[in-house]
Design a protein around this motif. Sequence first.
Motif, PDB file in Angstrom:
ATOM      1  N   THR A   1       9.647  -5.276-118.792  1.00  0.00           N
ATOM      2  CA  THR A   1       8.858  -6.442-118.436  1.00  0.00           C
ATOM      3  C   THR A   1       8.876  -6.665-116.928  1.00  0.00           C
ATOM      4  OG1 THR A   1      10.766  -7.901-118.750  1.00  0.00           O
ATOM      5  CG2 THR A   1       9.300  -7.595-120.637  1.00  0.00           C
TER       6      THR A   1
ATOM      7  N   TYR B   1       7.644  -9.904-114.110  1.00  0.00           N
ATOM      8  CA  TYR B   1       7.171 -11.275-113.973  1.00  0.00           C
ATOM      9  C   TYR B   1       6.827 -11.582-112.522  1.00  0.00           C
ATOM     10  CZ  TYR B   1       9.100 -12.067-118.643  1.00  0.00           C
ATOM     11  OH  TYR B   1       9.374 -11.999-119.988  1.00  0.00           O
TER      12      TYR B   1
ATOM     13  N   CYS C   1       0.861  -1.785-115.188  1.00  0.00           N
ATOM     14  CA  CYS C   1       2.209  -2.342-115.297  1.00  0.00           C
ATOM     15  C   CYS C   1       3.023  -2.054-114.042  1.00  0.00           C
ATOM     16  CB  CYS C   1       2.933  -1.796-116.530  1.00  0.00           C
ATOM     17  SG  CYS C   1       2.649  -2.760-118.029  1.00  0.00           S
TER      18      CYS C   1
ATOM     19  N   LEU D   1       4.134  -6.089-119.900  1.00  0.00           N
ATOM     20  CA  LEU D   1       5.080  -5.457-120.818  1.00  0.00           C
ATOM     21  C   LEU D   1       4.550  -4.068-121.126  1.00  0.00           C
ATOM     22  CD1 LEU D   1       7.468  -5.725-122.908  1.00  0.00           C
ATOM     23  CD2 LEU D   1       5.783  -6.657-124.488  1.00  0.00           C
TER      24      LEU D   1
ATOM     25  N   GLY E   1      -0.432  -7.406-120.844  1.00  0.00           N
ATOM     26  CA  GLY E   1       0.118  -8.494-120.060  1.00  0.00           C
ATOM     27  C   GLY E   1      -0.801  -9.689-119.968  1.00  0.00           C
TER      28      GLY E   1
END
Length: 120
Positions: free
Chosen positions: A55, A57, A100, A49, A33
């Motif tokens: 994904t 954000y 993540c 990711l 990322g």
Amino acid sequence: QVQLVESGGGSVQAGGSLRLSCAASGYRGRCMGWFRQAPGKEREGVATLDTAGSTKYAASVKGRFTISQDNAKNSLYLQMNSLKPEDSAMYYCVAGYNFCGDWRIRPSYWGQGTQVTVSG
């Protein structure tokens, strides 16, 4: 040995676009990322990711930034559109195993960073 090398930073006016690239070598973890840090501010996650293709954000960039990868080239990308002055920061390509799912976990591997400056 894991190496992450960023490129693509620069100066742009508000509303413009930049594409950051990260060339990765020696890495086979679960998560990659982009993090960023502006002067006087805490480091923050921008986008990640995982190997399943999921994904994530930051709310501040959702709808404007897109993270992607090219496995054949061992590369990670961050397409940044509609840039704002508050996006100005040093952007780091990061990689690791568990962050993540929780951006409070510090990624294991970091690139040297690439500067993004947005004026206007």
